[in-house]
Design a protein around this motif. Structure first.
Motif, PDB file in Angstrom:
ATOM      1  N   UNK A  50       0.837  -1.198   0.000  1.00  0.00           N
ATOM      2  CA  UNK A  50       0.000   0.000   0.000  1.00  0.00           C
ATOM      3  C   UNK A  50       0.878   1.257   0.000  1.00  0.00           C
ATOM      4  N   UNK A  51       1.924   1.274   0.815  1.00  0.00           N
ATOM      5  CA  UNK A  51       2.844   2.414   0.834  1.00  0.00           C
ATOM      6  C   UNK A  51       3.456   2.623  -0.555  1.00  0.00           C
ATOM      7  N   UNK A  52       3.849   1.529  -1.191  1.00  0.00           N
ATOM      8  CA  UNK A  52       4.481   1.607  -2.513  1.00  0.00           C
ATOM      9  C   UNK A  52       3.541   2.188  -3.568  1.00  0.00           C
ATOM     10  N   UNK A  53       2.230   2.123  -3.339  1.00  0.00           N
ATOM     11  CA  UNK A  53       1.276   2.692  -4.298  1.00  0.00           C
ATOM     12  C   UNK A  53       1.368   4.215  -4.351  1.00  0.00           C
ATOM     13  N   UNK A  54       1.934   4.830  -3.317  1.00  0.00           N
ATOM     14  CA  UNK A  54       2.036   6.286  -3.247  1.00  0.00           C
ATOM     15  C   UNK A  54       0.831   6.964  -2.624  1.00  0.00           C
ATOM     16  N   UNK A  55      -0.258   6.243  -2.457  1.00  0.00           N
ATOM     17  CA  UNK A  55      -1.494   6.849  -1.950  1.00  0.00           C
ATOM     18  C   UNK A  55      -1.384   7.379  -0.511  1.00  0.00           C
ATOM     19  N   UNK A  56      -0.708   6.680   0.403  1.00  0.00           N
ATOM     20  CA  UNK A  56      -0.744   7.112   1.803  1.00  0.00           C
ATOM     21  C   UNK A  56       0.122   8.322   2.151  1.00  0.00           C
ATOM     22  N   UNK A  57       1.049   8.707   1.289  1.00  0.00           N
ATOM     23  CA  UNK A  57       2.099   9.650   1.659  1.00  0.00           C
ATOM     24  C   UNK A  57       1.602  10.985   2.213  1.00  0.00           C
ATOM     25  N   UNK A  58       0.526  11.533   1.668  1.00  0.00           N
ATOM     26  CA  UNK A  58       0.088  12.860   2.118  1.00  0.00           C
ATOM     27  C   UNK A  58      -1.293  12.833   2.761  1.00  0.00           C
ATOM     28  N   UNK A  59      -1.652  11.690   3.342  1.00  0.00           N
ATOM     29  CA  UNK A  59      -2.992  11.531   3.925  1.00  0.00           C
ATOM     30  C   UNK A  59      -2.911  11.427   5.444  1.00  0.00           C
ATOM     31  N   UNK A  60      -3.852  12.077   6.108  1.00  0.00           N
ATOM     32  CA  UNK A  60      -3.958  11.951   7.562  1.00  0.00           C
ATOM     33  C   UNK A  60      -4.179  10.489   7.917  1.00  0.00           C
ATOM     34  N   UNK A  61      -3.368   9.980   8.809  1.00  0.00           N
ATOM     35  CA  UNK A  61      -3.479   8.579   9.192  1.00  0.00           C
ATOM     36  C   UNK A  61      -2.937   7.624   8.153  1.00  0.00           C
ATOM     37  N   UNK A  62      -2.446   8.152   7.039  1.00  0.00           N
ATOM     38  CA  UNK A  62      -1.808   7.339   6.028  1.00  0.00           C
ATOM     39  C   UNK A  62      -2.738   6.567   5.116  1.00  0.00           C
ATOM     40  N   UNK A  63      -4.010   7.004   4.989  1.00  0.00           N
ATOM     41  CA  UNK A  63      -4.870   6.291   4.053  1.00  0.00           C
ATOM     42  C   UNK A  63      -5.965   7.180   3.479  1.00  0.00           C
ATOM     43  N   UNK A  64      -6.459   6.742   2.319  1.00  0.00           N
ATOM     44  CA  UNK A  64      -7.575   7.408   1.648  1.00  0.00           C
ATOM     45  C   UNK A  64      -8.702   6.391   1.510  1.00  0.00           C
ATOM     46  N   UNK A  65      -9.813   6.627   2.203  1.00  0.00           N
ATOM     47  CA  UNK A  65     -10.925   5.675   2.183  1.00  0.00           C
ATOM     48  C   UNK A  65     -11.514   5.531   0.783  1.00  0.00           C
ATOM     49  N   UNK A  66     -11.413   6.584  -0.030  1.00  0.00           N
ATOM     50  CA  UNK A  66     -11.971   6.547  -1.373  1.00  0.00           C
ATOM     51  C   UNK A  66     -11.031   5.890  -2.370  1.00  0.00           C
ATOM     52  N   UNK A  67      -9.874   5.438  -1.908  1.00  0.00           N
ATOM     53  CA  UNK A  67      -8.902   4.831  -2.797  1.00  0.00           C
ATOM     54  C   UNK A  67      -8.673   3.365  -2.477  1.00  0.00           C
ATOM     55  N   UNK A  68      -7.437   2.940  -2.615  1.00  0.00           N
ATOM     56  CA  UNK A  68      -7.072   1.543  -2.390  1.00  0.00           C
ATOM     57  C   UNK A  68      -7.364   1.078  -0.964  1.00  0.00           C
ATOM     58  N   UNK A  69      -7.309   1.985  -0.005  1.00  0.00           N
ATOM     59  CA  UNK A  69      -7.508   1.610   1.397  1.00  0.00           C
ATOM     60  C   UNK A  69      -8.931   1.162   1.696  1.00  0.00           C
ATOM     61  N   UNK A  70      -9.866   1.376   0.784  1.00  0.00           N
ATOM     62  CA  UNK A  70     -11.244   0.926   1.017  1.00  0.00           C
ATOM     63  C   UNK A  70     -11.293  -0.565   1.321  1.00  0.00           C
ATOM     64  N   UNK A  71     -10.342  -1.319   0.785  1.00  0.00           N
ATOM     65  CA  UNK A  71     -10.332  -2.761   1.016  1.00  0.00           C
ATOM     66  C   UNK A  71      -9.974  -3.135   2.453  1.00  0.00           C
ATOM     67  N   UNK A  72      -9.436  -2.189   3.224  1.00  0.00           N
ATOM     68  CA  UNK A  72      -9.082  -2.452   4.618  1.00  0.00           C
ATOM     69  C   UNK A  72     -10.224  -2.140   5.579  1.00  0.00           C
ATOM     70  N   UNK A  73     -11.224  -1.379   5.106  1.00  0.00           N
ATOM     71  CA  UNK A  73     -12.296  -0.891   5.978  1.00  0.00           C
ATOM     72  C   UNK A  73     -13.353  -1.975   6.158  1.00  0.00           C
ATOM     73  N   UNK A  74     -13.380  -2.521   7.355  1.00  0.00           N
ATOM     74  CA  UNK A  74     -14.373  -3.540   7.689  1.00  0.00           C
ATOM     75  C   UNK A  74     -15.721  -2.903   8.028  1.00  0.00           C
ATOM     76  N   UNK A  75     -15.651  -1.738   8.700  1.00  0.00           N
ATOM     77  CA  UNK A  75     -16.884  -1.084   9.134  1.00  0.00           C
ATOM     78  C   UNK A  75     -16.653   0.428   9.220  1.00  0.00           C
TER      79      UNK A  75
END
Length: 193
Positions: A140-165
């Protein structure tokens, strides 16, 4: 039609969310110190940041410019600590290890100011991540998405797959809670439909 408001943020997500509300806006990013004060509660921190961003941009406007300025801030809170943007990969991996398999709060504040008024609203959402192994976090870090995001993730992006609830506001987790934003805009006479 001239832009009815100014957005005190360079975030493309916030601009897209304002467009979703059909609110024309000009972008003038604020440049302020975003350091959490010692002992400052996370809720007070994000509200202060949203207000200070809006006021910093308002001060740059000419005296004849009567447009309201919208400021916003979003932070993650885990165990009473505000998790900011990751400094580097090691910091990100440590944050994600803490978030893995746990619930955290996303605090998103919005402030609207003009020459006469200053109003703010706070949205609190609860996000639960499924367990995330270190190899996934590295990818996920290698995707470049987390670098400038609070908490290191974007719910509207690749990180959506981590959100259980998610309990709360999807747009708030993205960075601009639309319910609260629309309320403020309507109070200031800016139509959102």
């Amino acid at each position: 039609m001239p832009n009815p408001i100014i957005l005190a943020s360079a975030s493309p997500r916030r601009s897209e969310l304002l467009i979703q509300l059909r609110v024309a806006h000009e972008i003038l990013a604020a440049d302020i110190d975003e350091t959490v004060r010692p002992g400052e509660a996370p809720e007070l921190f994000v509200e202060r940041m949203a207000r200070e961003k809006a006021l910093a941009v308002l001060e740059r406007l000419g005296p004849g410019d009567r447009r309201p300025v919208l400021g916003a801030d979003t932070a993650l809170e885990l165990d009473g600590e505000v998790l900011g943007k990751p400094r580097d990969e090691a910091h990100f991996l440590a944050m994600f290890a803490r978030l893995s398999g746990r619930e955290h709060r996303v605090l998103s504040a919005v402030a609207l100011v003009d020459r006469e008024r200053r109003e703010a609203r706070l949205d609190v959402s609860h996000v639960t991540f499924r367990p995330i192994d270190e190899a996934e976090a590295v990818r996920y870090w290698a995707s470049g998405e987390p670098a400038d995001k609070a908490g290191g993730y974007a719910i509207q992006g690749l990180a959506a797959q981590f959100v259980e609830r998610l309990a709360g506001s999807y747009s708030g987790v993205m960075g601009l809670p639309l319910f609260e934003t629309a309320q403020l805009l309507n109070e200031f006479g800016v139509e959102t439909l």
